[in-house]
Design a protein around this motif. Structure first.
Motif, short mmCIF file in Angstrom:
data_model
loop_
_atom_site.label_atom_id
_atom_site.label_comp_id
_atom_site.label_asym_id
_atom_site.label_seq_id
_atom_site.Cartn_x
_atom_site.Cartn_y
_atom_site.Cartn_z
N LEU A 180 0.83 -1.20 0.00
CA LEU A 180 0.00 0.00 0.00
C LEU A 180 0.87 1.26 0.00
O LEU A 180 0.61 2.21 -0.74
N GLU A 181 1.90 1.26 0.83
CA GLU A 181 2.79 2.42 0.89
C GLU A 181 3.49 2.66 -0.45
O GLU A 181 3.63 3.81 -0.90
N MET A 182 3.89 1.60 -1.12
CA MET A 182 4.55 1.75 -2.41
C MET A 182 3.59 2.35 -3.44
O MET A 182 3.98 3.21 -4.24
N GLY A 183 2.33 1.93 -3.41
CA GLY A 183 1.35 2.53 -4.31
C GLY A 183 1.18 4.01 -4.06
O GLY A 183 1.02 4.81 -5.00
N LEU A 184 1.24 4.42 -2.79
CA LEU A 184 1.11 5.84 -2.45
C LEU A 184 2.32 6.64 -2.89
O LEU A 184 2.19 7.80 -3.31
N TRP A 185 3.50 6.07 -2.80
CA TRP A 185 4.69 6.76 -3.32
C TRP A 185 4.51 7.10 -4.79
O TRP A 185 4.77 8.23 -5.21
N VAL A 186 4.07 6.13 -5.57
CA VAL A 186 3.90 6.36 -7.00
C VAL A 186 2.78 7.38 -7.24
O VAL A 186 2.92 8.28 -8.08
N LYS A 187 1.70 7.26 -6.50
CA LYS A 187 0.59 8.21 -6.65
C LYS A 187 1.06 9.64 -6.36
O LYS A 187 0.59 10.60 -6.98
N ASP A 188 2.00 9.79 -5.42
CA ASP A 188 2.48 11.12 -5.04
C ASP A 188 3.66 11.60 -5.88
O ASP A 188 4.24 12.64 -5.58
N GLY A 189 4.02 10.86 -6.93
CA GLY A 189 5.00 11.38 -7.87
C GLY A 189 6.32 10.66 -7.97
O GLY A 189 7.15 10.99 -8.82
N ALA A 190 6.57 9.68 -7.11
CA ALA A 190 7.79 8.88 -7.25
C ALA A 190 7.64 7.94 -8.43
O ALA A 190 6.54 7.48 -8.75
N THR A 191 8.73 7.63 -9.09
CA THR A 191 8.69 6.63 -10.15
C THR A 191 8.67 5.24 -9.52
O THR A 191 9.09 5.06 -8.36
N PRO A 192 8.19 4.24 -10.24
CA PRO A 192 8.30 2.87 -9.71
C PRO A 192 9.73 2.49 -9.34
O PRO A 192 9.95 1.79 -8.35
N TRP A 193 10.71 2.97 -10.11
CA TRP A 193 12.11 2.68 -9.81
C TRP A 193 12.51 3.28 -8.46
O TRP A 193 13.10 2.60 -7.61
N GLN A 194 12.21 4.56 -8.25
CA GLN A 194 12.54 5.19 -6.97
C GLN A 194 11.87 4.46 -5.81
O GLN A 194 12.46 4.27 -4.75
N THR A 195 10.64 4.06 -6.03
CA THR A 195 9.87 3.38 -4.99
C THR A 195 10.46 2.02 -4.68
O THR A 195 10.61 1.63 -3.50
N LEU A 196 10.81 1.29 -5.71
CA LEU A 196 11.37 -0.05 -5.52
C LEU A 196 12.72 0.01 -4.83
O LEU A 196 13.00 -0.79 -3.91
N VAL A 197 13.56 0.95 -5.21
CA VAL A 197 14.87 1.10 -4.55
C VAL A 197 14.69 1.47 -3.08
O VAL A 197 15.41 0.97 -2.20
N ALA A 198 13.69 2.32 -2.78
CA ALA A 198 13.43 2.70 -1.39
C ALA A 198 13.02 1.50 -0.54
O ALA A 198 13.29 1.46 0.66
N ALA A 199 12.37 0.53 -1.18
CA ALA A 199 11.87 -0.66 -0.46
C ALA A 199 12.84 -1.83 -0.51
O ALA A 199 12.52 -2.91 0.02
N THR A 200 14.00 -1.65 -1.10
CA THR A 200 14.98 -2.74 -1.19
C THR A 200 16.37 -2.24 -0.77
O THR A 200 16.74 -2.32 0.39
N LYS A 201 17.09 -1.66 -1.70
CA LYS A 201 18.46 -1.21 -1.47
C LYS A 201 18.54 -0.22 -0.31
O LYS A 201 19.34 -0.38 0.62
N HIS A 202 17.72 0.82 -0.37
CA HIS A 202 17.79 1.85 0.67
C HIS A 202 17.32 1.32 2.02
O HIS A 202 17.89 1.68 3.07
N ALA A 203 16.29 0.50 2.03
CA ALA A 203 15.79 -0.05 3.28
C ALA A 203 16.85 -0.92 3.96
O ALA A 203 17.03 -0.85 5.19
N ALA A 204 17.55 -1.72 3.18
CA ALA A 204 18.62 -2.54 3.75
C ALA A 204 19.74 -1.66 4.32
O ALA A 204 20.31 -1.95 5.38
N GLU A 205 20.04 -0.57 3.63
CA GLU A 205 21.07 0.35 4.10
C GLU A 205 20.65 1.00 5.42
O GLU A 205 21.46 1.17 6.34
N VAL A 206 19.39 1.39 5.53
CA VAL A 206 18.89 1.96 6.77
C VAL A 206 19.12 1.01 7.94
O VAL A 206 19.49 1.43 9.04
#
Length: 399
Positions: free
Chosen positions: A323-349
């Protein structure tokens, strides 16, 4: 164990274009090769033909809580068992990593250790224990709050969290959207001396701070005092964005908190969530009133290049990240930005970016396979075919 995944469209979350007709070889839980074409396999290898499906890293949600079962009268054992079940269900959605933002009775620590020991198969979990707030602080009805007062009250509570082997410290610097009438997201809850003491002991003991900060004053205080992540940021200003960039602080926007109401729900998944969640009219009004400002600062942060990771702060856990990923895209993020936020960046956090979050040789094989391209439509992540944890097939939905 030697597994070769062939004829895959690989989205490695490093390069924005999928690698077509590729193979990924996994041995002893780690990716040993990612290559174009069919990889050679030895006689004892398990070869899985993905037939053009999309292979990518497992998803993460870096802001979760257990169900709020304390209010129902459920005892500690019942709460803990139910939390474990909900965590395990996350694997069905391709979610292989989670970071807790507040959990009663250190049940997140217990489940983290159970998963890490191999006693139970579940996602990777990073534990916070209780979230810390003041007397009369934020979201006391959750059961996950510990109320503290005064500099040494916070220091003592933080030391107790550390004694119970948490991974990070969650501090609620301000109020929120979801709470009683006196719990408002534009109010700060901690005094300056309480803030300084809390962050000082975390720095001294080298514990990362996950800071619930919902208005400019709280956001700026969190960043300047050394927060690892800022959660929510419903109201910010340009100085907040500058500080994020200057200090390299992570931002976890949790759009779902302000966006998922009857008047805002769009697609079928959002509408179903709203029906099942059945928020009170007052809380829906509070969320609706905050949504535009929240959206604006999410978009400003995204456009400015602030480091961002995906966290939902809602339940049920198995649907929350999607649901959160869908909202990112709805608010203007690209699917790529959203996917990286939920994988690469999340692991880094979570401090495990060198081991997880991308499909690269040498990394642990926490992977998911979906039927269609999520870079074309983020909702294709719902078409889960397989999920792997360290190379072991833990979810198989192929017909």
């Amino acid at each position: 164990m030697h597994v070769v995944l062939t004829h895959a469209n690989v989205i490695d979350c490093v390069n924005p274009e999928p690698m077509p007709d590729a193979s990924v070889t996994v041995q002893d839980g780690r990716i040993v090769e990612v290559r174009s074409g069919v990889a050679p396999a030895n006689a004892d290898a398990q070869v899985i033909d993905l037939q053009g499906a999309y292979l990518l890293p497992g998803l993460w949600d870096v802001h979760i809580h257990p169900e709020y079962l304390a209010a129902t009268g459920a005892n500690v054992v019942e709460q803990t068992v139910q939390f474990g079940r909900r965590l395990i269900e996350c694997l069905d959605s391709g979610i292989t990593g989670l970071r807790c933002a507040g959990s009663a009775h250190f049940m997140d620590v217990a489940w983290r250790d159970a998963f890490n020991s191999g006693q139970v198969i579940g996602p990777r979990l990073f534990a916070s224990g209780y979230f810390l707030t003041t007397t009369g602080g934020h979201f006391l009805t959750s059961g996950h709050a510990r109320e503290c007062d005064g500099p040494y009250g916070f220091v003592q509570a933080i030391r107790e969290q550390m004694k119970h082997d948490v991974d990070h410290i969650k501090l609620n610097l301000s109020g929120g959207i979801m709470g009683p009438s006196w719990d408002r997201h534009w109010h700060s809850f901690l005094l300056d001396e309480e803030l300084r003491a809390a962050f000082a002991i975390c720095r001294q003991r080298e514990f990362k701070v996950m800071a619930h900060a919902t208005h400019p004053g709280a956001v700026k205080a969190a960043i300047e005092l050394g927060a690892h992540t800022v959660e929510h940021g419903y109201i910010m200003d340009d100085a907040c964005i500058e500080l994020f960039l200057k200090h390299g602080t992570w931002y976890v926007p949790t759009l779902a908190i302000s966006h998922l109401t009857p008047d805002q729900a769009g697609d079928e998944w959002e509408q179903r969530y709203v029906r099942e969640r059945n928020l009170s009219h007052d809380l829906c009004c509070r969320a609706d009133a905050a949504a535009d400002e929240h959206r604006k600062w999410f978009q400003r942060a995204l456009g400015a290049g602030v480091k961002m990771a995906l966290g939902s702060d809602i339940r049920p856990l198995k649907d929350a990240a999607l649901l959160e990923m869908g909202l990112w895209v709805k608010d203007g993020a690209t699917p790529w930005q959203t996917l990286v936020a939920a994988t690469k960046h999340a692991a880094e956090v979570c401090g495990v970016g060198e081991e997880l979050g991308t499909v690269e040789a040498g990394k642990l094989a926490d992977l998911m396979v979906v039927a269609d391209n999520p870079l074309a439509n983020i909702q294709h992540l719902r078409q889960v075919l397989m999920v792997f944890k360290e190379g072991h097939l833990v979810v198989d939905k192929r017909v």
